[in-house]
Design a protein around this motif. Sequence first.
Motif, PDB file in Angstrom:
ATOM      1  N   MET A   1      -1.976 -10.456  34.836  1.00 14.29           N
ATOM      2  CA  MET A   1      -1.895 -10.155  36.268  1.00 14.29           C
ATOM      3  C   MET A   1      -1.057  -8.906  36.519  1.00 14.29           C
ATOM      4  SD  MET A   1      -2.961 -11.153  39.228  1.00 14.29           S
ATOM      5  CE  MET A   1      -3.457 -12.863  38.993  1.00 14.29           C
ATOM      6  N   SER A   2       0.059  -8.766  35.726  1.00  9.54           N
ATOM      7  CA  SER A   2       0.913  -7.595  35.917  1.00  9.54           C
ATOM      8  C   SER A   2       0.178  -6.313  35.550  1.00  9.54           C
ATOM      9  CB  SER A   2       2.183  -7.742  35.081  1.00  9.54           C
ATOM     10  OG  SER A   2       1.871  -7.832  33.692  1.00  9.54           O
ATOM     11  N   ARG A   3      -0.676  -6.388  34.506  1.00 13.26           N
ATOM     12  CA  ARG A   3      -1.436  -5.191  34.116  1.00 13.26           C
ATOM     13  C   ARG A   3      -2.435  -4.818  35.205  1.00 13.26           C
ATOM     14  NH1 ARG A   3      -1.132  -7.591  28.741  1.00 13.26           N
ATOM     15  NH2 ARG A   3      -3.065  -8.730  29.146  1.00 13.26           N
ATOM     16  N   MET A   4      -3.024  -5.825  35.877  1.00  9.70           N
ATOM     17  CA  MET A   4      -3.975  -5.539  36.953  1.00  9.70           C
ATOM     18  C   MET A   4      -3.274  -4.803  38.101  1.00  9.70           C
ATOM     19  SD  MET A   4      -6.436  -8.162  39.102  1.00  9.70           S
ATOM     20  CE  MET A   4      -5.046  -8.951  39.938  1.00  9.70           C
ATOM     21  N   PHE A   5      -2.074  -5.252  38.465  1.00 10.89           N
ATOM     22  CA  PHE A   5      -1.354  -4.577  39.546  1.00 10.89           C
ATOM     23  C   PHE A   5      -0.885  -3.188  39.113  1.00 10.89           C
ATOM     24  CE2 PHE A   5      -0.855  -8.951  41.196  1.00 10.89           C
ATOM     25  CZ  PHE A   5      -1.334  -8.731  42.474  1.00 10.89           C
ATOM     26  N   THR A   6      -0.562  -3.040  37.840  1.00 12.98           N
ATOM     27  CA  THR A   6      -0.189  -1.707  37.336  1.00 12.98           C
ATOM     28  C   THR A   6      -1.358  -0.738  37.460  1.00 12.98           C
ATOM     29  OG1 THR A   6       1.383  -2.694  35.773  1.00 12.98           O
ATOM     30  CG2 THR A   6       0.649  -0.439  35.334  1.00 12.98           C
ATOM     31  N   ILE A   7      -2.545  -1.206  37.110  1.00 14.25           N
ATOM     32  CA  ILE A   7      -3.746  -0.372  37.245  1.00 14.25           C
ATOM     33  C   ILE A   7      -4.016  -0.067  38.713  1.00 14.25           C
ATOM     34  CG2 ILE A   7      -6.245  -0.309  36.898  1.00 14.25           C
ATOM     35  CD1 ILE A   7      -5.810  -2.023  34.381  1.00 14.25           C
ATOM     36  N   ALA A   8      -3.814  -1.067  39.587  1.00 11.88           N
ATOM     37  CA  ALA A   8      -4.045  -0.855  41.024  1.00 11.88           C
ATOM     38  C   ALA A   8      -3.107   0.208  41.579  1.00 11.88           C
ATOM     39  CB  ALA A   8      -3.853  -2.178  41.775  1.00 11.88           C
ATOM     40  N   VAL A   9      -1.826   0.132  41.201  1.00 13.19           N
ATOM     41  CA  VAL A   9      -0.858   1.134  41.670  1.00 13.19           C
ATOM     42  C   VAL A   9      -1.230   2.511  41.147  1.00 13.19           C
ATOM     43  CG1 VAL A   9       1.547   1.874  41.530  1.00 13.19           C
ATOM     44  CG2 VAL A   9       0.996  -0.538  41.924  1.00 13.19           C
ATOM     45  N   ARG A  10      -1.642   2.574  39.875  1.00 10.61           N
ATOM     46  CA  ARG A  10      -2.042   3.859  39.297  1.00 10.61           C
ATOM     47  C   ARG A  10      -3.237   4.446  40.034  1.00 10.61           C
ATOM     48  NH1 ARG A  10      -6.167   4.888  36.097  1.00 10.61           N
ATOM     49  NH2 ARG A  10      -6.149   6.776  34.798  1.00 10.61           N
ATOM     50  N   GLU A  11      -4.229   3.601  40.347  1.00  4.99           N
ATOM     51  CA  GLU A  11      -5.409   4.075  41.085  1.00  4.99           C
ATOM     52  C   GLU A  11      -5.007   4.581  42.468  1.00  4.99           C
ATOM     53  OE1 GLU A  11      -8.840   4.177  40.390  1.00  4.99           O
ATOM     54  OE2 GLU A  11      -8.230   3.878  38.306  1.00  4.99           O
ATOM     55  N   TYR A  12      -4.142   3.834  43.132  1.00  8.92           N
ATOM     56  CA  TYR A  12      -3.738   4.209  44.491  1.00  8.92           C
ATOM     57  C   TYR A  12      -2.999   5.546  44.492  1.00  8.92           C
ATOM     58  CZ  TYR A  12      -1.398   3.966  49.015  1.00  8.92           C
ATOM     59  OH  TYR A  12      -0.948   4.252  50.270  1.00  8.92           O
ATOM     60  N   LEU A  13      -2.021   5.686  43.608  1.00  8.65           N
ATOM     61  CA  LEU A  13      -1.237   6.924  43.578  1.00  8.65           C
ATOM     62  C   LEU A  13      -2.081   8.122  43.152  1.00  8.65           C
ATOM     63  CD1 LEU A  13       2.094   5.606  41.992  1.00  8.65           C
ATOM     64  CD2 LEU A  13       1.610   6.122  44.395  1.00  8.65           C
ATOM     65  N   ALA A  14      -3.017   7.876  42.238  1.00  9.98           N
ATOM     66  CA  ALA A  14      -3.866   8.982  41.787  1.00  9.98           C
ATOM     67  C   ALA A  14      -4.708   9.544  42.922  1.00  9.98           C
ATOM     68  CB  ALA A  14      -4.764   8.512  40.637  1.00  9.98           C
ATOM     69  N   PHE A  15      -5.154   8.678  43.829  1.00 12.40           N
ATOM     70  CA  PHE A  15      -6.015   9.160  44.912  1.00 12.40           C
ATOM     71  C   PHE A  15      -5.218   9.732  46.069  1.00 12.40           C
ATOM     72  CE2 PHE A  15      -8.988   8.912  48.456  1.00 12.40           C
ATOM     73  CZ  PHE A  15     -10.100   9.488  47.883  1.00 12.40           C
ATOM     74  N   VAL A  16      -4.091   9.092  46.419  1.00 10.79           N
ATOM     75  CA  VAL A  16      -3.333   9.595  47.577  1.00 10.79           C
ATOM     76  C   VAL A  16      -2.664  10.923  47.278  1.00 10.79           C
ATOM     77  CG1 VAL A  16      -2.932   7.282  48.482  1.00 10.79           C
ATOM     78  CG2 VAL A  16      -1.239   8.310  46.959  1.00 10.79           C
ATOM     79  N   ARG A  17      -2.596  11.304  46.020  1.00 10.70           N
ATOM     80  CA  ARG A  17      -2.019  12.600  45.675  1.00 10.70           C
ATOM     81  C   ARG A  17      -3.025  13.736  45.773  1.00 10.70           C
ATOM     82  NH1 ARG A  17       1.181  10.378  40.294  1.00 10.70           N
ATOM     83  NH2 ARG A  17       2.979   9.477  41.399  1.00 10.70           N
ATOM     84  N   THR A  18      -4.279  13.410  46.045  1.00  6.28           N
ATOM     85  CA  THR A  18      -5.309  14.441  46.125  1.00  6.28           C
ATOM     86  C   THR A  18      -5.366  15.060  47.514  1.00  6.28           C
ATOM     87  OG1 THR A  18      -7.026  12.856  46.749  1.00  6.28           O
ATOM     88  CG2 THR A  18      -6.688  13.244  44.389  1.00  6.28           C
ATOM     89  N   VAL A  19      -5.875  16.287  47.564  1.00  6.08           N
ATOM     90  CA  VAL A  19      -6.019  16.981  48.842  1.00  6.08           C
ATOM     91  C   VAL A  19      -7.081  16.298  49.699  1.00  6.08           C
ATOM     92  CG1 VAL A  19      -6.616  19.187  49.925  1.00  6.08           C
ATOM     93  CG2 VAL A  19      -5.285  19.152  47.810  1.00  6.08           C
ATOM     94  N   GLY A  20      -8.128  15.770  49.052  1.00  8.57           N
ATOM     95  CA  GLY A  20      -9.208  15.145  49.807  1.00  8.57           C
ATOM     96  C   GLY A  20      -8.740  13.956  50.627  1.00  8.57           C
ATOM     97  N   PHE A  21      -7.802  13.178  50.087  1.00  4.94           N
ATOM     98  CA  PHE A  21      -7.297  12.017  50.829  1.00  4.94           C
ATOM     99  C   PHE A  21      -6.612  12.459  52.117  1.00  4.94           C
ATOM    100  CE2 PHE A  21      -3.684   9.225  51.771  1.00  4.94           C
ATOM    101  CZ  PHE A  21      -4.353   8.034  52.012  1.00  4.94           C
ATOM    102  N   TRP A  22      -5.754  13.445  52.025  1.00  2.00           N
ATOM    103  CA  TRP A  22      -5.017  13.886  53.217  1.00  2.00           C
ATOM    104  C   TRP A  22      -5.926  14.615  54.189  1.00  2.00           C
ATOM    105  CZ3 TRP A  22      -0.732  11.528  54.013  1.00  2.00           C
ATOM    106  CH2 TRP A  22      -0.011  11.034  52.932  1.00  2.00           C
ATOM    107  N   LEU A  23      -6.959  15.272  53.669  1.00  2.00           N
ATOM    108  CA  LEU A  23      -7.926  15.888  54.581  1.00  2.00           C
ATOM    109  C   LEU A  23      -8.666  14.816  55.372  1.00  2.00           C
ATOM    110  CD1 LEU A  23      -9.490  18.829  52.522  1.00  2.00           C
ATOM    111  CD2 LEU A  23      -8.065  18.994  54.564  1.00  2.00           C
ATOM    112  N   SER A  24      -9.065  13.735  54.694  1.00  2.00           N
ATOM    113  CA  SER A  24      -9.770  12.659  55.393  1.00  2.00           C
ATOM    114  C   SER A  24      -8.846  11.977  56.403  1.00  2.00           C
ATOM    115  CB  SER A  24     -10.310  11.638  54.395  1.00  2.00           C
ATOM    116  OG  SER A  24      -9.247  11.000  53.695  1.00  2.00           O
ATOM    117  N   ILE A  25      -7.571  11.842  56.049  1.00  2.00           N
ATOM    118  CA  ILE A  25      -6.599  11.238  56.962  1.00  2.00           C
ATOM    119  C   ILE A  25      -6.482  12.063  58.242  1.00  2.00           C
ATOM    120  CG2 ILE A  25      -4.125  10.838  57.311  1.00  2.00           C
ATOM    121  CD1 ILE A  25      -5.322   8.612  55.784  1.00  2.00           C
ATOM    122  N   CYS A  26      -6.496  13.383  58.093  1.00  2.00           N
ATOM    123  CA  CYS A  26      -6.300  14.269  59.249  1.00  2.00           C
ATOM    124  C   CYS A  26      -7.586  14.518  60.021  1.00  2.00           C
ATOM    125  CB  CYS A  26      -5.702  15.605  58.786  1.00  2.00           C
ATOM    126  SG  CYS A  26      -4.076  15.454  58.019  1.00  2.00           S
TER     127      CYS A  26
END
Length: 430
Positions: free
Chosen positions: A1-26
């Motif tokens: 279960m801990s590995r699943m949440f580690t992967i989830a956090v990694r996926e989340y941070l990898a995407f929110v660090r992209t320019v496309g995410f912030w462009l879509s937000i704005c």
Amino acid sequence: MSRMFTIAVREYLAFVRTVGFWLSICLMPAGLLTAIYATSMTAKVAPPPNIAVVDLTGGAYVAPLETALRNPTDRTLRPAVIVAAPGAPYASAAAASQALRPYIAGEVRTPAGARLDDAVIVGGTASDPSLSLWTRNLIEPALKTELTDALAGAVRRTRLEASGVSADRIAAIDAYQPQVAQFSPKSAAGRVSARDNLPAFVGLAMGFVLYALTLTGAGILLNSVIEEKSNRILEVLLTSASVPEIIGGKILGAAAVTLSALTVWATVAGFAFIGRDPRLFADILGVLTHHGLIFYFALYFVGGYLMYATLFTTIGAFCETPRDAQTLLGPLMILLTIPIVFMGQAVTHPDAPALVALSWIPPFTPFLMAARAASGPPAWEIAGTAAMMFGLTLVELWIAGRAFRTGALASGRFDFRLLVAGAMGRGERA
């Protein structure tokens, strides 16, 4: 279960660090604000049209037509500025059309130096007039309807006066408005009010939002899996985590990204509605809480998201490039236009047999049931459609758990036989 949440956090941070995410937000709030305020801003900024009215019948139709143009009943029409027809008087309607056409086309300006946007030419006879409308724009249905109603009313009054009916009596007849009330057992007060109609439109909006969020989140997953497969990252993950942990982590990470964007968009939309119409915002909030639509939204969002996220993740594991995925998803995206077509009918005919039948098809269930929620579908229908939706999701998760490793370790173009073999547990393994 801990590995699943580690992967989830990694996926989340990898995407929110992209320019496309912030462009879509704005860009999404900017588009929403533009949609809310664009109509009123356009009406205020656009200049009023210059319109000339010509009456060749001698029936005194100029005054009612000019009144209709200056004070249109259709709110989409701007009050017009009445200008003198250049070159009047004219010998016939054909001569008037020939003389005014260059002004409408913009080739010639009026003597006052202004452009002529439209021209109204009344021909025929006083008892049986005809109207020719010259417009700068090809599509002017509201203006045509406004003038048609005004001319029909003027002709009716002329004929009534000719029959001996007094002007006061005619005015009283025209001013009469019958009192019409609508009643429905689905209205708490019995009599249907504007607030009673609000849940249906809120449900429709929820259906479209659910459609956009589900496919956006699933698309994020698809691109992430394809990218990690091409970079051999999936192979590394498979050596340190199980397939359910990888799939679960990726789905949770993409869901967190989607919910983050939804939170920002909902906050901006809330402030926009408060600034424009605080009472409307309070009514919408009341509908979501008191009518329970927020629970419908949560139920079908979770089910729809899991269903499509699992499907897109499994497909991504068998694709080397986004082009391969687009080839596979093309037919699916065509099918997904069906709920878009029928969601609009959920407002006026939520219990139509076609809508009810399509609501039981799991790929369409989350969108159509969200749109139909305001009509109060029976509990057994809600339970049945939700059970089928989650049942299909469990089947997808079972297939994905058996086939994901096979697809992630395979190379080359997509092979349907390999997908079937992986689902049956006979695929290639590391």
